[in-house]
Design a protein around this motif. Structure first.
Motif, PDB file in Angstrom:
ATOM      1  N   MET A 126       0.796  -1.251  -0.031  1.00 41.96           N
ATOM      2  CA  MET A 126      -0.173  -0.098  -0.193  1.00 41.96           C
ATOM      3  C   MET A 126       0.847   1.215  -0.020  1.00 41.96           C
ATOM      4  SD  MET A 126      -3.132  -1.117   2.746  1.00 41.96           S
ATOM      5  CE  MET A 126      -3.645  -2.694   2.712  1.00 41.96           C
ATOM      6  N   PRO A 127       1.808   1.485  -1.003  1.00 49.97           N
ATOM      7  CA  PRO A 127       2.691   2.768  -1.151  1.00 49.97           C
ATOM      8  C   PRO A 127       1.791   3.898  -1.023  1.00 49.97           C
ATOM      9  CG  PRO A 127       2.753   1.467  -3.261  1.00 49.97           C
ATOM     10  CD  PRO A 127       1.877   0.412  -2.253  1.00 49.97           C
ATOM     11  N   ASP A 128       0.369   3.764  -1.344  1.00 52.63           N
ATOM     12  CA  ASP A 128      -0.207   5.279  -1.397  1.00 52.63           C
ATOM     13  C   ASP A 128      -0.543   5.392   0.427  1.00 52.63           C
ATOM     14  OD1 ASP A 128      -1.723   2.705  -1.204  1.00 52.63           O
ATOM     15  OD2 ASP A 128      -3.593   3.838  -1.192  1.00 52.63           O
TER      16      ASP A 128
ATOM     17  N   ASP B 212      -9.882 -11.719 -12.576  1.00 54.47           N
ATOM     18  CA  ASP B 212     -10.225 -10.132 -13.085  1.00 54.47           C
ATOM     19  C   ASP B 212     -11.308  -9.697 -12.154  1.00 54.47           C
ATOM     20  OD1 ASP B 212      -8.571  -9.527 -14.902  1.00 54.47           O
ATOM     21  OD2 ASP B 212      -9.556 -10.476 -16.653  1.00 54.47           O
ATOM     22  N   THR B 213     -12.630 -10.648 -12.177  1.00 52.68           N
ATOM     23  CA  THR B 213     -13.603 -10.028 -11.331  1.00 52.68           C
ATOM     24  C   THR B 213     -13.443  -9.933  -9.996  1.00 52.68           C
ATOM     25  OG1 THR B 213     -14.757 -11.580 -12.754  1.00 52.68           O
ATOM     26  CG2 THR B 213     -16.110 -10.715 -11.107  1.00 52.68           C
ATOM     27  N   PHE B 214     -12.301 -11.072  -9.292  1.00 52.38           N
ATOM     28  CA  PHE B 214     -11.842 -10.998  -8.126  1.00 52.38           C
ATOM     29  C   PHE B 214     -11.424  -9.694  -7.571  1.00 52.38           C
ATOM     30  CE2 PHE B 214      -9.327 -11.868  -4.406  1.00 52.38           C
ATOM     31  CZ  PHE B 214     -10.117 -12.608  -3.614  1.00 52.38           C
ATOM     32  N   LEU B 215     -10.519  -9.361  -8.499  1.00 46.51           N
ATOM     33  CA  LEU B 215      -9.550  -8.100  -8.366  1.00 46.51           C
ATOM     34  C   LEU B 215     -10.292  -6.886  -8.535  1.00 46.51           C
ATOM     35  CD1 LEU B 215      -5.954  -9.159  -9.307  1.00 46.51           C
ATOM     36  CD2 LEU B 215      -6.678  -8.637  -7.039  1.00 46.51           C
ATOM     37  N   HIS B 216     -11.377  -6.748  -9.320  1.00 53.45           N
ATOM     38  CA  HIS B 216     -12.173  -5.702  -9.636  1.00 53.45           C
ATOM     39  C   HIS B 216     -12.966  -5.257  -8.520  1.00 53.45           C
ATOM     40  CE1 HIS B 216     -14.458  -2.794 -12.139  1.00 53.45           C
ATOM     41  NE2 HIS B 216     -15.874  -3.367 -11.787  1.00 53.45           N
ATOM     42  N   GLN B 217     -13.505  -6.366  -7.585  1.00 51.59           N
ATOM     43  CA  GLN B 217     -14.369  -6.253  -6.668  1.00 51.59           C
ATOM     44  C   GLN B 217     -13.484  -5.698  -5.454  1.00 51.59           C
ATOM     45  OE1 GLN B 217     -16.786  -9.690  -5.610  1.00 51.59           O
ATOM     46  NE2 GLN B 217     -17.684  -9.701  -7.427  1.00 51.59           N
ATOM     47  N   ALA B 218     -12.120  -6.168  -5.311  1.00 53.23           N
ATOM     48  CA  ALA B 218     -11.084  -6.006  -4.294  1.00 53.23           C
ATOM     49  C   ALA B 218     -10.762  -4.576  -4.695  1.00 53.23           C
ATOM     50  CB  ALA B 218     -10.121  -6.924  -4.372  1.00 53.23           C
ATOM     51  N   GLU B 219     -10.766  -4.032  -5.686  1.00 56.43           N
ATOM     52  CA  GLU B 219     -10.220  -2.612  -5.938  1.00 56.43           C
ATOM     53  C   GLU B 219     -11.216  -1.945  -5.554  1.00 56.43           C
ATOM     54  OE1 GLU B 219      -9.782  -1.598 -10.006  1.00 56.43           O
ATOM     55  OE2 GLU B 219      -9.025   0.476  -9.454  1.00 56.43           O
ATOM     56  N   TYR B 220     -12.519  -1.985  -5.528  1.00 55.55           N
ATOM     57  CA  TYR B 220     -13.601  -1.362  -5.067  1.00 55.55           C
ATOM     58  C   TYR B 220     -13.390  -1.148  -3.470  1.00 55.55           C
ATOM     59  CZ  TYR B 220     -18.307  -0.132  -3.177  1.00 55.55           C
ATOM     60  OH  TYR B 220     -19.361   0.441  -2.357  1.00 55.55           O
TER      61      TYR B 220
ATOM     62  N   TYR C  15     -10.993  -1.531  -1.667  1.00 57.55           N
ATOM     63  CA  TYR C  15      -9.730  -1.067  -1.341  1.00 57.55           C
ATOM     64  C   TYR C  15      -9.810   0.513  -1.109  1.00 57.55           C
ATOM     65  CZ  TYR C  15      -4.691   0.425  -0.968  1.00 57.55           C
ATOM     66  OH  TYR C  15      -3.569   1.037  -0.461  1.00 57.55           O
ATOM     67  N   THR C  16     -10.554   1.128  -2.389  1.00 56.22           N
ATOM     68  CA  THR C  16     -10.754   2.366  -2.416  1.00 56.22           C
ATOM     69  C   THR C  16     -11.799   2.750  -1.587  1.00 56.22           C
ATOM     70  OG1 THR C  16     -12.167   2.010  -4.292  1.00 56.22           O
ATOM     71  CG2 THR C  16      -9.991   2.915  -4.823  1.00 56.22           C
ATOM     72  N   THR C  17     -12.925   2.326  -1.525  1.00 55.57           N
ATOM     73  CA  THR C  17     -14.250   2.551  -0.644  1.00 55.57           C
ATOM     74  C   THR C  17     -13.782   2.186   0.874  1.00 55.57           C
ATOM     75  OG1 THR C  17     -15.575   2.230  -2.226  1.00 55.57           O
ATOM     76  CG2 THR C  17     -16.624   2.362  -0.305  1.00 55.57           C
ATOM     77  N   GLY C  18     -13.281   0.921   0.884  1.00 54.71           N
ATOM     78  CA  GLY C  18     -12.858   0.386   2.290  1.00 54.71           C
ATOM     79  C   GLY C  18     -12.163   1.134   3.156  1.00 54.71           C
ATOM     80  N   MET C  19     -10.976   1.511   2.542  1.00 52.40           N
ATOM     81  CA  MET C  19     -10.011   1.994   3.156  1.00 52.40           C
ATOM     82  C   MET C  19     -10.446   3.472   3.638  1.00 52.40           C
ATOM     83  SD  MET C  19      -7.207   0.483   3.463  1.00 52.40           S
ATOM     84  CE  MET C  19      -5.455   1.056   3.603  1.00 52.40           C
ATOM     85  N   GLY C  20     -10.989   4.236   2.560  1.00 51.08           N
ATOM     86  CA  GLY C  20     -11.438   5.457   2.873  1.00 51.08           C
ATOM     87  C   GLY C  20     -12.483   5.782   3.794  1.00 51.08           C
ATOM     88  N   ASP C  21     -13.664   4.915   3.491  1.00 48.23           N
ATOM     89  CA  ASP C  21     -14.789   5.055   4.586  1.00 48.23           C
ATOM     90  C   ASP C  21     -14.778   4.010   6.120  1.00 48.23           C
ATOM     91  OD1 ASP C  21     -15.687   6.969   2.946  1.00 48.23           O
ATOM     92  OD2 ASP C  21     -17.200   5.724   1.679  1.00 48.23           O
ATOM     93  N   PHE C  22     -14.158   3.002   5.829  1.00 54.02           N
ATOM     94  CA  PHE C  22     -14.010   2.157   6.938  1.00 54.02           C
ATOM     95  C   PHE C  22     -12.852   2.042   7.710  1.00 54.02           C
ATOM     96  CE2 PHE C  22     -17.734   1.003   4.520  1.00 54.02           C
ATOM     97  CZ  PHE C  22     -18.740   0.529   5.556  1.00 54.02           C
ATOM     98  N   VAL C  23     -11.736   1.696   7.052  1.00 50.61           N
ATOM     99  CA  VAL C  23     -10.331   1.283   7.892  1.00 50.61           C
ATOM    100  C   VAL C  23      -9.849   2.659   8.379  1.00 50.61           C
ATOM    101  CG1 VAL C  23      -8.177   0.581   7.582  1.00 50.61           C
ATOM    102  CG2 VAL C  23      -9.847  -0.811   6.178  1.00 50.61           C
ATOM    103  N   PHE C  24     -10.100   3.759   7.685  1.00 56.70           N
ATOM    104  CA  PHE C  24      -9.474   4.892   8.129  1.00 56.70           C
ATOM    105  C   PHE C  24     -10.324   5.706   9.390  1.00 56.70           C
ATOM    106  CE2 PHE C  24      -6.317   5.544   4.605  1.00 56.70           C
ATOM    107  CZ  PHE C  24      -5.298   5.065   5.387  1.00 56.70           C
TER     108      PHE C  24
ATOM    109  N   LEU D 292      -9.583  -6.714  -0.009  1.00 54.80           N
ATOM    110  CA  LEU D 292      -8.839  -5.448  -0.423  1.00 54.80           C
ATOM    111  C   LEU D 292      -7.285  -5.685  -0.090  1.00 54.80           C
ATOM    112  CD1 LEU D 292      -7.640  -3.489   2.342  1.00 54.80           C
ATOM    113  CD2 LEU D 292     -10.264  -3.383   2.648  1.00 54.80           C
ATOM    114  N   MET D 293      -6.750  -6.585   0.817  1.00 55.10           N
ATOM    115  CA  MET D 293      -5.401  -7.122   0.940  1.00 55.10           C
ATOM    116  C   MET D 293      -4.910  -7.639  -0.440  1.00 55.10           C
ATOM    117  SD  MET D 293      -4.645  -5.978   4.020  1.00 55.10           S
ATOM    118  CE  MET D 293      -3.105  -7.078   4.547  1.00 55.10           C
TER     119      MET D 293
END
Ligand SMILES: Cc1cc2nc3c(=O)[nH]c(=O)nc-3n(C[C@H](O)[C@H](O)[C@H](O)COP(=O)(O)OP(=O)(O)OC[C@H]3O[C@@H](n4cnc5c(N)ncnc54)[C@H](O)[C@@H]3O)c2cc1C
Length: 318
Positions: free
Chosen positions: A61-63, A124-132, A134-143, A207-208
């Motif tokens: 997660m370099p970001d 592809d499908t698995f990672l597409h869901q995981a990307e969602y 990562y972006t929503t989960g990290m911003g709205d839940f994990v942080f 998301l991991m």
């Protein structure tokens, strides 16, 4: 909060980041660290010409690092050179076989396809869901600080929580896409970093897998302690004082208000105290009973994340 005198217990990543942010806001911040160097679990050890990073070795997660550095007008490149590893890592199976997990997506998909026909498209499908997630989960839940369930009472979040799969396990989620035991193991392993197992961890944490397989495994040249050096330099340039070899023995509280820290170097007054030492230790050993969040019976009933026995082995041959 006006300008306060803040004492922070511990100089790991959490203590250093809290200290830097508070010092930047104008507070007078001092970190008390029991070891002779900063870094906590990410400290180093040298012996007979060998240098060891004592804890972390995976830079994921370099970001997240960039977000932190950006708060101070910096970027990781101001402190160290980051290299993306390829292969990302090597898996040693129980039957002595090896699998290199490649950094490139086409190579990764080819690897999955050789293990299980159709797995490439499923990835592809698995990672597409995981990307969602990562972006929503990290911003709205994990942080979110998670001080109260009320933080999550928000229609957008409640509807997102179903798409984020907070209520199903990672094991079920992975199993609905893949059957080959090696693929399943590769996808289940990252939750080890959360101290959990795939069976007990919500599928949100695929998301991991996005962090692992899409964002990649990186290495700061010079070792993981370069991150500590970067964070110490940010802390100090914002005015944080780091006192090493200072063990905190007790948080002094009077009439429900913390007064300061009793350390082996004497009493240190503070308006605000932050402990970045382990929660159980702070609660049970640094605070008197009336101020503890939980009883010892409660702590004894919990399963803490596993500890580990590490061997640091220096080899003078390639
Ligand atoms: C072996 C190992 C491998 C890991 N691998 C990875 C990885 O690959 N990637 C990854 O992202 N994460 C990894 N982690 C996790 C990561 O290292 C930790 O999450 C992180 O370093 C914790 O930082 P922290 O500031 O929360 O706590 P800590 O680093 O534990 O900092 C707490 C600090 O408080 C100090 N302290 C405690 N009690 C007192 C006291 N009474 N008085 C004064 N000071 C005190 C401690 O000395 C320490 O410096 C790994 C951890 C370990 C142990």
């Amino acid at each position: 909060m006006g300008t306060s005198t803040i004492a922070i217990i511990g100089s790991g990543f959490s203590g250093l980041s809290a200290a830097s942010i508070l010092a930047k806001e104008g507070h007078t911040v001092t970190i008390y660290e029991k070891n002779d160097q900063a870094g906590g679990r990410a400290r180093t050890w040298s012996k007979d010409g060998f240098h060891f990073d004592m804890g972390p070795s995976w830079y994921w997660m370099p970001d997240v690092f960039e977000n932190f550095y950006a708060l101070f007008g910096k970027t990781a490149a101001d402190f160290y050179t980051l290299k993306r590893l390829d292969p990302s890592y090597r898996v040693y199976w129980a039957n002595k076989e090896l699998t290199d997990v490649p950094a490139g997506m086409p190579q990764l998909k080819a690897l999955f396809e050789t293990l299980e026909p159709g797995a490439s498209a499923n990835l592809d499908t698995f990672l597409h869901q995981a990307e969602y997630k990562y972006t929503t989960g990290m911003g709205d839940f994990v942080f979110r600080p998670s001080h109260s369930i009320l933080e999550y009472v928000d229609l957008k979040l409640i509807s997102a929580s179903f798409r984020l799969q907070l209520y199903t396990s990672l094991r079920k989620h992975v199993g609905s896409f893949f059957k080959h035991p090696k693929i399943v193991k590769i996808l289940e392993f990252p939750v080890l970093f959360l101290g959990g197992t795939a069976k007990t961890t919500p599928a949100l944490y695929s998301l991991m897998n996005y962090a692992d397989l899409a964002l990649g495994t990186w290495y700061p040249m010079g070792g993981m302690n370069e991150i500590v050096k970067a964070m110490v330099s940010i802390a100090e340039s914002n005015g944080v004082k780091i006192v090493l070899n200072a063990e905190v023995r007790h948080i002094r509280v009077k009439d429900g208000i913390a007064q300061g820290l009793e350390t082996d170097k004497g009493f240190q007054q503070a308006d605000v105290i932050i402990s970045s030492a382990d929660y159980q230790f702070t609660d049970q050993h640094l605070l008197d009973k009336p101020y503890q969040s939980y009883t010892s019976e409660y702590w004894n009933s919990r399963v803490l994340s596993p500890s580990s026995l590490l061997f640091y082995i220096g080899v003078n041959k390639r």
